[in-house]
Design an enzyme around this catalytic site. Sequence first.
Site, PDB file in Angstrom:
ATOM      1  N   GLU A 118      12.475 -10.942   5.242  1.00 15.12           N
ATOM      2  CA  GLU A 118      12.751  -9.596   4.743  1.00 15.12           C
ATOM      3  C   GLU A 118      12.267  -8.552   5.739  1.00 15.12           C
ATOM      4  OE1 GLU A 118      12.512  -7.321   0.491  1.00 15.12           O
ATOM      5  OE2 GLU A 118      10.691  -8.348   1.153  1.00 15.12           O
ATOM      6  N   LYS A 173       0.847  -1.188   0.000  1.00 12.99           N
ATOM      7  CA  LYS A 173       0.000   0.000   0.000  1.00 12.99           C
ATOM      8  C   LYS A 173       0.884   1.240   0.000  1.00 12.99           C
ATOM      9  CE  LYS A 173      -3.594   2.374   2.648  1.00 12.99           C
ATOM     10  NZ  LYS A 173      -4.423   2.357   3.863  1.00 12.99           N
ATOM     11  N   CYS A 182      14.178  -3.881  -2.499  1.00 11.63           N
ATOM     12  CA  CYS A 182      13.903  -5.318  -2.562  1.00 11.63           C
ATOM     13  C   CYS A 182      15.173  -6.147  -2.674  1.00 11.63           C
ATOM     14  CB  CYS A 182      12.957  -5.623  -3.726  1.00 11.63           C
ATOM     15  SG  CYS A 182      13.471  -4.896  -5.290  1.00 11.63           S
ATOM     16  N   GLU A 218       8.005  -9.056  -9.511  1.00 19.29           N
ATOM     17  CA  GLU A 218       9.275  -8.616  -8.929  1.00 19.29           C
ATOM     18  C   GLU A 218       9.017  -8.458  -7.442  1.00 19.29           C
ATOM     19  OE1 GLU A 218      11.876  -6.973  -7.114  1.00 19.29           O
ATOM     20  OE2 GLU A 218      11.335  -5.075  -8.074  1.00 19.29           O
TER      21      GLU A 218
END
Length: 317
Positions: free
Chosen positions: A210, A1, A109, A75
């Site tokens: 992550e 978001k 990322c 991705e």
Amino acid sequence: KPSKEASLSILEFARLIDGVLPAGVFNVITGAGSKTGQYMLEHKNFAKLAFTGSTEVGRNVGLAAAERIIPATLELGGKSANIYFDDCDFDQAIDGAQLGILFNQGQVCCAGSRIFVQDTIYDKFVPALVKAFNKVKVGLPWHDDTQMGSQINETQIKKILSYVEIAKQEGATIACGGERFTEGELAKGAFMKPTLITNVTNDMRVAQEEIFGPVAVVIKFHDEDEVVAMANDSEYGLGGAVWTKDINKAIRVARNVETGRMWVNTYNQIPEHSPFGGYKTSGIGRETHKMILNHYTQVKNIMINLSYAPSGVYPQD
């Protein structure tokens, strides 16, 4: 978001280019991902889906594409290995570790969030990196001397801080940082101190999940085979780097680490024309290269018979 600020920026960009592109080439659709996004996934007029974001949401996008038998490129997340051998250029290596995890406040990322350091230089490397992290100027983004700004929002910094607590519970050590700024102007925002976590094993949550912030774990290794195995012991495979003056070793490691991109003696250099994308749960497909056009292209074959004679397969007499 996206944040409110990011959403407004996208809308302003759309206003600025209104009339520049043909109708339908560029569209901005507003709304929550859970509603508007889901509507897009289910809409029959989309012939291709593309998504950049978390692996969790990306999996849903991939499933929606499979359900409708249309292509999807994804991705997604990463937990990339930034590998340092004892023959690396030391000053360049310290700089590279910062490039790997502090660029864009760690909200990248392909961030080098797992720093693997060979045991022969570990005791020298870690104190030097702690010193470098503590010198990073965190500040307001419009100040010329600012090197690192705020996290995207309050929700994200709370997530980052929760992983600091997880690291402590797992028995790791917070070598530096590990907290937000609580004084002065920075207390009004989501400003996180650059953070290094040591005494980490590769199976800890902080080494596998992550975090998406300026937080790196530092893991000791002995030799090439061991570090490649640890680098590959991850569900992700998006970025990574190897630091050494031995080009043969660099190529071996770069080839053997299961990831879509490996830098050699640098990090977070992301030029156009260089394919970018992930292995495993880091995604499907490649971007920033002309091969991305293949994901949006159907191949059609039109075969023409230039003979007027019957085929002869079914003779008339």
